[in-house]
Design a protein around this motif. Sequence first.
Motif, PDB file in Angstrom:
ATOM      1  N   GLU A 189       0.834  -1.207   0.000  1.00 31.42           N
ATOM      2  CA  GLU A 189       0.000   0.000   0.000  1.00 31.42           C
ATOM      3  C   GLU A 189       0.864   1.251   0.000  1.00 31.42           C
ATOM      4  O   GLU A 189       0.543   2.249  -0.667  1.00 31.42           O
ATOM      5  N   ALA A 190       1.975   1.222   0.738  1.00 33.39           N
ATOM      6  CA  ALA A 190       2.874   2.370   0.753  1.00 33.39           C
ATOM      7  C   ALA A 190       3.451   2.649  -0.630  1.00 33.39           C
ATOM      8  O   ALA A 190       3.767   3.800  -0.973  1.00 33.39           O
ATOM      9  N   LEU A 191       3.549   1.593  -1.446  1.00 31.55           N
ATOM     10  CA  LEU A 191       4.075   1.735  -2.810  1.00 31.55           C
ATOM     11  C   LEU A 191       2.972   2.028  -3.822  1.00 31.55           C
ATOM     12  O   LEU A 191       3.238   2.076  -5.022  1.00 31.55           O
ATOM     13  N   GLY A 192       1.736   2.200  -3.320  1.00 33.68           N
ATOM     14  CA  GLY A 192       0.665   2.630  -4.212  1.00 33.68           C
ATOM     15  C   GLY A 192      -0.414   1.619  -4.507  1.00 33.68           C
ATOM     16  O   GLY A 192      -1.375   1.940  -5.225  1.00 33.68           O
ATOM     17  N   ALA A 193      -0.306   0.405  -3.995  1.00 32.72           N
ATOM     18  CA  ALA A 193      -1.339  -0.602  -4.253  1.00 32.72           C
ATOM     19  C   ALA A 193      -2.598  -0.303  -3.436  1.00 32.72           C
ATOM     20  O   ALA A 193      -2.539   0.339  -2.381  1.00 32.72           O
ATOM     21  N   SER A 194      -3.723  -0.773  -3.914  1.00 33.01           N
ATOM     22  CA  SER A 194      -4.973  -0.660  -3.160  1.00 33.01           C
ATOM     23  C   SER A 194      -4.970  -1.668  -2.019  1.00 33.01           C
ATOM     24  O   SER A 194      -4.302  -2.705  -2.081  1.00 33.01           O
ATOM     25  N   ALA A 195      -5.723  -1.344  -0.981  1.00 30.49           N
ATOM     26  CA  ALA A 195      -5.842  -2.270   0.147  1.00 30.49           C
ATOM     27  C   ALA A 195      -6.470  -3.574  -0.332  1.00 30.49           C
ATOM     28  O   ALA A 195      -7.451  -3.564  -1.085  1.00 30.49           O
ATOM     29  N   ARG A 196      -5.921  -4.687   0.107  1.00 34.47           N
ATOM     30  CA  ARG A 196      -6.446  -5.990  -0.295  1.00 34.47           C
ATOM     31  C   ARG A 196      -7.653  -6.357   0.561  1.00 34.47           C
ATOM     32  O   ARG A 196      -7.580  -6.361   1.792  1.00 34.47           O
ATOM     33  N   LEU A 197      -8.750  -6.676  -0.117  1.00 33.27           N
ATOM     34  CA  LEU A 197      -9.981  -7.046   0.570  1.00 33.27           C
ATOM     35  C   LEU A 197     -10.193  -8.552   0.535  1.00 33.27           C
ATOM     36  O   LEU A 197      -9.847  -9.211  -0.445  1.00 33.27           O
ATOM     37  N   GLU A 198     -10.756  -9.062   1.616  1.00 41.09           N
ATOM     38  CA  GLU A 198     -11.135 -10.463   1.710  1.00 41.09           C
ATOM     39  C   GLU A 198     -12.601 -10.552   2.116  1.00 41.09           C
ATOM     40  O   GLU A 198     -13.138  -9.647   2.765  1.00 41.09           O
ATOM     41  N   HIS A 199     -13.258 -11.646   1.749  1.00 39.80           N
ATOM     42  CA  HIS A 199     -14.623 -11.884   2.219  1.00 39.80           C
ATOM     43  C   HIS A 199     -14.607 -12.252   3.702  1.00 39.80           C
ATOM     44  O   HIS A 199     -13.702 -12.952   4.178  1.00 39.80           O
ATOM     45  N   ILE A 200     -15.613 -11.800   4.427  1.00 38.87           N
ATOM     46  CA  ILE A 200     -15.816 -12.252   5.806  1.00 38.87           C
ATOM     47  C   ILE A 200     -16.504 -13.614   5.805  1.00 38.87           C
ATOM     48  O   ILE A 200     -16.111 -14.527   6.537  1.00 38.87           O
ATOM     49  N   LEU A 201     -17.525 -13.748   4.984  1.00 40.83           N
ATOM     50  CA  LEU A 201     -18.255 -15.001   4.808  1.00 40.83           C
ATOM     51  C   LEU A 201     -18.093 -15.469   3.371  1.00 40.83           C
ATOM     52  O   LEU A 201     -17.931 -14.639   2.461  1.00 40.83           O
ATOM     53  N   PRO A 202     -18.149 -16.767   3.126  1.00 43.70           N
ATOM     54  CA  PRO A 202     -18.114 -17.222   1.733  1.00 43.70           C
ATOM     55  C   PRO A 202     -19.342 -16.729   0.983  1.00 43.70           C
ATOM     56  O   PRO A 202     -20.431 -16.610   1.552  1.00 43.70           O
ATOM     57  N   GLU A 203     -19.168 -16.446  -0.297  1.00 45.36           N
ATOM     58  CA  GLU A 203     -20.300 -15.966  -1.092  1.00 45.36           C
ATOM     59  C   GLU A 203     -21.285 -17.078  -1.404  1.00 45.36           C
ATOM     60  O   GLU A 203     -22.464 -16.810  -1.670  1.00 45.36           O
ATOM     61  N   GLU A 204     -20.833 -18.309  -1.360  1.00 46.21           N
ATOM     62  CA  GLU A 204     -21.720 -19.448  -1.579  1.00 46.21           C
ATOM     63  C   GLU A 204     -21.478 -20.480  -0.480  1.00 46.21           C
ATOM     64  O   GLU A 204     -20.355 -20.670  -0.021  1.00 46.21           O
ATOM     65  N   VAL A 205     -22.550 -21.121  -0.050  1.00 43.90           N
ATOM     66  CA  VAL A 205     -22.453 -22.167   0.971  1.00 43.90           C
ATOM     67  C   VAL A 205     -23.216 -23.399   0.511  1.00 43.90           C
ATOM     68  O   VAL A 205     -24.060 -23.328  -0.385  1.00 43.90           O
ATOM     69  N   ASP A 206     -22.892 -24.537   1.134  1.00 40.92           N
ATOM     70  CA  ASP A 206     -23.628 -25.771   0.866  1.00 40.92           C
ATOM     71  C   ASP A 206     -23.667 -26.592   2.151  1.00 40.92           C
ATOM     72  O   ASP A 206     -23.281 -26.099   3.225  1.00 40.92           O
ATOM     73  N   GLU A 207     -24.098 -27.817   2.061  1.00 35.98           N
ATOM     74  CA  GLU A 207     -24.267 -28.634   3.262  1.00 35.98           C
ATOM     75  C   GLU A 207     -22.944 -28.934   3.958  1.00 35.98           C
ATOM     76  O   GLU A 207     -22.925 -29.307   5.140  1.00 35.98           O
ATOM     77  N   SER A 208     -21.841 -28.817   3.226  1.00 35.87           N
ATOM     78  CA  SER A 208     -20.538 -29.073   3.847  1.00 35.87           C
ATOM     79  C   SER A 208     -20.027 -27.869   4.644  1.00 35.87           C
ATOM     80  O   SER A 208     -19.062 -27.990   5.403  1.00 35.87           O
ATOM     81  N   THR A 209     -20.659 -26.709   4.480  1.00 35.42           N
ATOM     82  CA  THR A 209     -20.249 -25.497   5.187  1.00 35.42           C
ATOM     83  C   THR A 209     -20.663 -25.594   6.650  1.00 35.42           C
ATOM     84  O   THR A 209     -21.781 -26.014   6.950  1.00 35.42           O
TER      85      THR A 209
END
Length: 312
Positions: free
Chosen positions: A172-192
């Motif tokens: 970020e100090a070199l100019g990159a945008s802040a890296r974002l991560e999901h808090i929750l998965p965008e998709e879930v199934d019975e294994s979640t």
Amino acid sequence: MRADVVFPGNGMSLAGHLYTPDVPDGVSGPLPAIVIAHPWGGVKEQTAGLYARRLAGLGFAALAFDAAFQGESGGEPRFLEDPFQRAEDVSNAVSYLTTRQDVDPDGIGALGICTGGGHITYAAASDHRINAVATVSAVDIGSLLRDGLGRTRDPAAFRDVVAQAGRLRTEEALGASARLEHILPEEVDESTPVHVREGHDYYRTPRGGHPRSENAWVLRSVDRIAQYDSFARIDDLAPRPLLMIAGSEAATAYFSREAVERAAGPKELFRVEGASHFDLYDKDEFVTAAVAKLTRFYTSHLRRSRAVQPTA
């Protein structure tokens, strides 16, 4: 009645919704008030706003607000998770309420939901203007990320993420945008895992979703979270009262149970039977039980300068 408000917080503007009761003719005087902190990934329009509306209908002024970097509040980069700033936001919200003529400055309490429960507890340990502290489905975000839910995380994995945070700061100090991560998965199934599926059902569906609750956080936030412990000084709340509400089926209930054990008192752990963590966000049968308990708690411990009859 709802008013949109803006108040200062460490050089940023914080946005809130202030809910107040409908006051009968001839009744005057300042109201007892409650500051409400929202969960990680949440905004004021979701569960925090729901509790604020319910408590306002029962005679309290209730301020639900967006934490810095979230929702309609200021701060860059967006979605930075700084728990120390979140605690400071709580104190800034209290400061705002003390400036209002319709609020009793000696009758201010705090309510935090999920990680908001950790933030208001941390803030209240040193902010003695908060006269009564309550939480719903409380979580310590520091432990959650360091140790994992149920303390199942490999410590080495967390150390790797903290080291990565330093590299991301450099980018970020070199100019990159802040890296974002999901808090929750965008998709879930019975294994979640069930807790994750329930979170997805609240945040990522029309049930509780909101356009400004974007399921994102800045990954380098982890180096700030690594140093944070919501309940480190929970004994400093005494002699002010503490109420922690948790669902009997909540995967996070151990946070409330252990925090109450550590607190010096007066203190109470109130279990809502049959409720999971997210059930207490918006499901009426469980929210009604929680609000009834909160109303008794705040009525007992906040000076009620105005005799408002409950309207809801």
